[in-house]
Design an enzyme around this catalytic site. Sequence first.
Site, PDB file in Angstrom:
ATOM      1  N   GLU A 183       5.671   7.001  -9.263  1.00 58.83           N
ATOM      2  CA  GLU A 183       4.268   6.606  -9.094  1.00 58.83           C
ATOM      3  C   GLU A 183       3.674   7.385  -7.871  1.00 58.83           C
ATOM      4  OE1 GLU A 183       3.553   2.273  -8.624  1.00 58.83           O
ATOM      5  OE2 GLU A 183       5.277   1.831  -9.642  1.00 58.83           O
TER       6      GLU A 183
ATOM      7  N   ARG B 168      -6.281  -8.569  -8.431  1.00 55.11           N
ATOM      8  CA  ARG B 168      -7.591  -9.282  -8.996  1.00 55.11           C
ATOM      9  C   ARG B 168      -7.894  -8.859 -10.170  1.00 55.11           C
ATOM     10  NH1 ARG B 168      -7.159 -13.896  -7.347  1.00 55.11           N
ATOM     11  NH2 ARG B 168      -9.512 -14.383  -7.835  1.00 55.11           N
ATOM     12  N   ILE B 169      -8.099  -9.853 -11.191  1.00 51.68           N
ATOM     13  CA  ILE B 169      -8.725  -9.526 -12.546  1.00 51.68           C
ATOM     14  C   ILE B 169     -10.154  -8.936 -12.358  1.00 51.68           C
ATOM     15  CG2 ILE B 169      -9.321 -10.332 -14.933  1.00 51.68           C
ATOM     16  CD1 ILE B 169      -6.624 -11.835 -14.700  1.00 51.68           C
ATOM     17  N   LEU B 170     -10.657  -7.846 -12.860  1.00 48.36           N
ATOM     18  CA  LEU B 170     -11.901  -7.487 -12.648  1.00 48.36           C
ATOM     19  C   LEU B 170     -12.993  -7.807 -13.859  1.00 48.36           C
ATOM     20  CD1 LEU B 170     -11.058  -4.014 -11.047  1.00 48.36           C
ATOM     21  CD2 LEU B 170     -11.922  -5.931 -10.020  1.00 48.36           C
TER      22      LEU B 170
ATOM     23  N   GLY C  97       0.746  -1.343  -0.148  1.00 49.00           N
ATOM     24  CA  GLY C  97       0.020   0.177   0.057  1.00 49.00           C
ATOM     25  C   GLY C  97       0.835   1.366  -0.120  1.00 49.00           C
ATOM     26  N   SER C  98       1.828   1.293  -0.709  1.00 51.66           N
ATOM     27  CA  SER C  98       2.790   2.660  -0.537  1.00 51.66           C
ATOM     28  C   SER C  98       2.040   3.680  -1.614  1.00 51.66           C
ATOM     29  CB  SER C  98       4.200   2.306  -1.217  1.00 51.66           C
ATOM     30  OG  SER C  98       4.471   2.088  -2.405  1.00 51.66           O
ATOM     31  N   ASN C  99       1.397   3.340  -2.743  1.00 51.85           N
ATOM     32  CA  ASN C  99       0.552   4.239  -3.289  1.00 51.85           C
ATOM     33  C   ASN C  99      -0.644   4.626  -2.903  1.00 51.85           C
ATOM     34  OD1 ASN C  99       1.703   4.761  -6.311  1.00 51.85           O
ATOM     35  ND2 ASN C  99       2.008   2.339  -6.034  1.00 51.85           N
TER      36      ASN C  99
ATOM     37  N   ASN D 284      -6.133   3.240 -12.324  1.00 58.26           N
ATOM     38  CA  ASN D 284      -5.241   2.441 -11.988  1.00 58.26           C
ATOM     39  C   ASN D 284      -3.750   3.016 -12.194  1.00 58.26           C
ATOM     40  OD1 ASN D 284      -4.173  -0.250 -11.099  1.00 58.26           O
ATOM     41  ND2 ASN D 284      -3.548  -0.525 -13.333  1.00 58.26           N
TER      42      ASN D 284
ATOM     43  N   HIS E 270       0.158   1.868 -13.018  1.00 60.02           N
ATOM     44  CA  HIS E 270       0.746   0.822 -13.600  1.00 60.02           C
ATOM     45  C   HIS E 270       2.442   0.968 -13.646  1.00 60.02           C
ATOM     46  CE1 HIS E 270       1.473  -3.141 -15.888  1.00 60.02           C
ATOM     47  NE2 HIS E 270       2.183  -2.289 -16.805  1.00 60.02           N
TER      48      HIS E 270
END
Length: 200
Positions: A182, A99-101, A19-21, A115, A117
Amino acid sequence: MSAGLPARKRVAILISGRGSNMAALIAAAKAEDYPAEIALVLSNVPAAGGLAIAAAEGIATATIDHRAYGRDREAFERAMQAVLEAHRIDIVCLAGFLRILTPWFVGHWEGRMINIHPALLPAYKGLDTHARALADGATEHGATVHFVTPGMDEGETILQEAVPVLPGDTPETLGQRVLAVEHRIYPLALRMIATDYTLL
Ligand code: GRF
């Protein structure tokens, strides 16, 4: 809320790990003029380190363990959706959410889910981006914040910033350089879309 400022958009951050972002978004949202507040941090991994960071910041947290739903991705997502609705969420930020949504969930949040990336999309979609960039002899790499669409890492770019690849870089050293970017561009991108959304 200060007089004259529009209501802040209510943001949920979805995480699976450290959870750094997420922490960078929480820090940015403390600014008085930030157009979004972090109303919820939701993890699919009960042990995700970011949950404790968020709780220590006084932010509501929730865990929905995908393993409880087996192969039924939509059932997992319906459980997430119920929590997001209970917290009256306007915008969803994926931040290391692994997770793929499904098209159902993505469609529901279209234009309101973003998101981060760790690559200069459209280059290096998917995993292991730093190692792949080094293996290719890339001279620059970076990070991208984009809208989430059904195709993985394919939605419209909101912000992107490059870093140089330096002699002797390993995936770790390159990854650290990208991560610093990021942490800067994700709060800027959220500011941009929360502001635009305010105008709708
Ligand atoms: C980041 O590199 C992000 O770009 C990718 O997953 C990683 C999450 O790291 N999607 P963190 O949990 O935000 O520290």
